[in-house]
Enzyme design. Structure first.
Site, PDB file in Angstrom:
ATOM      1  N   ARG A  26       0.868  -1.183   0.000  1.00 32.03           N
ATOM      2  CA  ARG A  26       0.000   0.000   0.000  1.00 32.03           C
ATOM      3  C   ARG A  26       0.899   1.226   0.000  1.00 32.03           C
ATOM      4  NH1 ARG A  26       2.409   1.927   3.847  1.00 32.03           N
ATOM      5  NH2 ARG A  26       0.883   3.584   3.795  1.00 32.03           N
ATOM      6  N   GLY A  27       0.249   2.419  -0.124  1.00 34.23           N
ATOM      7  CA  GLY A  27       1.032   3.646  -0.287  1.00 34.23           C
ATOM      8  C   GLY A  27       1.119   3.941  -1.780  1.00 34.23           C
ATOM      9  N   ALA A  28       0.765   5.168  -2.174  1.00 33.52           N
ATOM     10  CA  ALA A  28       0.577   5.467  -3.595  1.00 33.52           C
ATOM     11  C   ALA A  28       1.772   5.076  -4.490  1.00 33.52           C
ATOM     12  CB  ALA A  28       0.227   6.949  -3.759  1.00 33.52           C
TER      13      ALA A  28
ATOM     14  N   GLN B  26      -1.846   2.481   9.983  1.00 34.26           N
ATOM     15  CA  GLN B  26      -0.568   2.587   9.254  1.00 34.26           C
ATOM     16  C   GLN B  26       0.480   3.327  10.085  1.00 34.26           C
ATOM     17  OE1 GLN B  26      -3.550   3.131   7.885  1.00 34.26           O
ATOM     18  NE2 GLN B  26      -3.598   2.714   5.698  1.00 34.26           N
TER      19      GLN B  26
ATOM     20  N   ASN C 169      -5.416  12.427   0.548  1.00 35.49           N
ATOM     21  CA  ASN C 169      -4.477  11.609   1.325  1.00 35.49           C
ATOM     22  C   ASN C 169      -5.284  10.830   2.351  1.00 35.49           C
ATOM     23  OD1 ASN C 169      -1.760  10.761   1.931  1.00 35.49           O
ATOM     24  ND2 ASN C 169      -1.924  11.938   3.824  1.00 35.49           N
ATOM     25  N   LYS C 170      -4.593  10.041   3.132  1.00 32.20           N
ATOM     26  CA  LYS C 170      -5.234   9.162   4.117  1.00 32.20           C
ATOM     27  C   LYS C 170      -6.281   9.885   4.951  1.00 32.20           C
ATOM     28  CE  LYS C 170      -4.931   5.690   4.513  1.00 32.20           C
ATOM     29  NZ  LYS C 170      -5.975   4.799   3.902  1.00 32.20           N
TER      30      LYS C 170
ATOM     31  N   ASP D 180      -2.022  10.809  -2.143  1.00 32.51           N
ATOM     32  CA  ASP D 180      -2.435   9.774  -3.098  1.00 32.51           C
ATOM     33  C   ASP D 180      -2.764  10.368  -4.453  1.00 32.51           C
ATOM     34  OD1 ASP D 180      -2.919   8.466  -0.350  1.00 32.51           O
ATOM     35  OD2 ASP D 180      -2.884   6.855  -1.834  1.00 32.51           O
TER      36      ASP D 180
HETATM   37  O1  MRU Z   1      -4.489   3.185   2.214  1.00 27.14           O
HETATM   38  P1  MRU Z   1      -3.008   3.402   2.084  1.00 27.14           P
HETATM   39  O2  MRU Z   1      -2.233   2.876   3.238  1.00 27.14           O
HETATM   40  O3  MRU Z   1      -2.500   2.935   0.743  1.00 27.14           O
HETATM   41  O4  MRU Z   1      -2.851   4.988   2.108  1.00 27.14           O
HETATM   42  C1  MRU Z   1      -1.560   5.540   2.038  1.00 27.14           C
HETATM   43  C2  MRU Z   1      -1.561   7.021   2.159  1.00 27.14           C
HETATM   44  O5  MRU Z   1      -2.568   7.659   2.270  1.00 27.14           O
HETATM   45  C3  MRU Z   1      -0.228   7.692   2.039  1.00 27.14           C
HETATM   46  O6  MRU Z   1      -0.197   8.857   2.824  1.00 27.14           O
HETATM   47  C4  MRU Z   1       0.024   8.086   0.576  1.00 27.14           C
HETATM   48  O7  MRU Z   1      -0.223   6.999  -0.264  1.00 27.14           O
HETATM   49  C5  MRU Z   1       1.390   8.580   0.370  1.00 27.14           C
HETATM   50  S1  MRU Z   1       2.588   7.292   0.566  1.00 27.14           S
HETATM   51  C6  MRU Z   1       4.093   7.928   0.179  1.00 27.14           C
END
Ligand code: MRU
Length: 346
Positions: free
Chosen positions: A52-54, A195, A246-247, A236
């Site tokens: 996970r994470g963009a 997270q 974002n999250k 994201d």
């Molecule tokens: O649902 P996730 O864990 O994929 O969400 C991740 C986030 O929101 C991060 O802040 C974002 O992807 C940036 S990661 C460098």
């Protein structure tokens, strides 16, 4: 491994034949890598949040497309089969634009008539990975320059090596800043998937960077105490006017930051900027299953109890003090000021 990555934490390892994915659902208790040899497996790994994470989602999908090419090459319709797998990968999660950005790049190489298409397709995925790591180091330095003098920072979610090719976006800025000057780092737990508590705290601990965990609901009180100067988050998807998805919980932090005179930095590679989306209202916000939020005892057939589980929110550009990318930083982002980061080809 064909690509050298000497970072301690690696979310993704490409062997040339398979993709090894660190199962982030098991952290911090267990460090388990699952190995994938087809696109369907990688799509599932993304959808189920093993990775996970963009940026990491985009890189994993690129390798998924490379695995698809390896599997189907030789068949008369191999390109169409890979396109079908790319479509499957694109459906794994909707909000992180890095996913679609990376798959578009893979499609471009797939559609070129090359002498050695398989090598070119794998090389494209490896380059997406390597470029992301380089971008993170660049952002780390640029972001640290901006927050010089800060005593305390807070971050949300996990934006580190686990969420990227390596080093991290917001967590990369924090890493770079910590090396220059030992700032105090606070991590929000990031409900409901935790997270921050499970991943960011673990990741910083791997490098002995001291971190203080705070409950999400303690953020306002932390800001009121004067302990933090900056909130530093990833993204994201950044719309062309600077509105940032974002999250879930980032928007709350931004509103609180304004009230308390705390600044908000968004650190993200330019692959996270969606120039085709003019403002945040147009960003699709992923809704995940209510069982990620509800206690098991409420999950009965026909129950009157339900949960609303959007996993991202949008922070309007006016609440963001700086957007930091590998191409440079923009203070007080707006549609006009952000354009400086745009390449002519985009
Ligand atoms: O649902 P996730 O864990 O994929 O969400 C991740 C986030 O929101 C991060 O802040 C974002 O992807 C940036 S990661 C460098």
């Amino acid at each position: 491994m064909t690509m050298q990555n000497n970072l301690t934490v690696q979310a993704l390892q490409w062997t040339g034949d398979t993709l090894r994915v660190l199962d982030q659902r098991q952290l911090p208790e267990q460090t388990i890598y699952d190995e994938y040899s087809d696109a369907a497996g990688v799509a599932k790994a993304i959808a189920t949040m093993r990775v996970r994470g963009a940026p990491a989602i985009g890189i994993a999908a690129a390798y998924g497309a490379a695995l698809s090419a390896r599997r189907h090459y030789g068949a008369a319709d191999w390109r169409q089969r890979v396109m079908d797998d790319i479509e499957l990968l694109a459906q794994s999660r909707p909000t992180a634009v890095n996913l679609f950005w990376a798959l578009d790049r893979m499609k471009t190489v797939l559609n070129q008539q090359l002498e050695q298409p398989l090598a070119a397709i794998s090389a494209c995925a490896e380059k997406i990975h390597a470029d992301d790591i380089a971008a993170n180091y660049a952002m780390g330095e640029l972001g640290a320059d901006i927050i010089t003098g800060a005593r305390g920072v807070m971050t949300h979610c996990n934006t580190g090596a686990l969420a990227t090719g390596g080093y991290g976006t917001a967590l990369g800025v924090i890493r770079s800043m910590y090396r220059r000057n030992h700032i105090k780092v606070y991590a929000g737990e990031t409900r409901p998937w935790l997270q921050g508590m499970r991943l960011t705290v673990w990741e910083l601990a791997q490098e002995s960077i001291p971190v203080t965990l705070v409950a999400d609901s303690a953020a306002a009180w932390l800001m009121k105490s004067g302990a933090i100067d900056w909130i530093i988050v990833g993204a994201d998807r950044i719309a062309a006017n600077g509105d940032t998805a974002n999250k879930i919980g980032t928007y709350s932090l931004a509103v609180l930051a304004k009230q308390h005179g705390v600044k908000l930095m968004v650190a993200a590679p330019t692959s996270t900027i969606d120039w085709k989306t003019s403002c945040g209202d147009q960003i699709e916000i992923e809704q995940r299953h209510q069982n990620e939020l509800l206690a098991a005892c409420y999950l009965k057939e026909g129950s009157v109890v339900s949960a609303w589980n959007p996993v991202f929110d949008v922070t309007p550009a006016e609440l963001i003090s700086a957007i930091v990318t590998e191409r440079g930083a923009v203070l007080h982002p707006s549609e006009q000021s952000l354009r400086i980061l745009k390449n002519e080809s985009e």
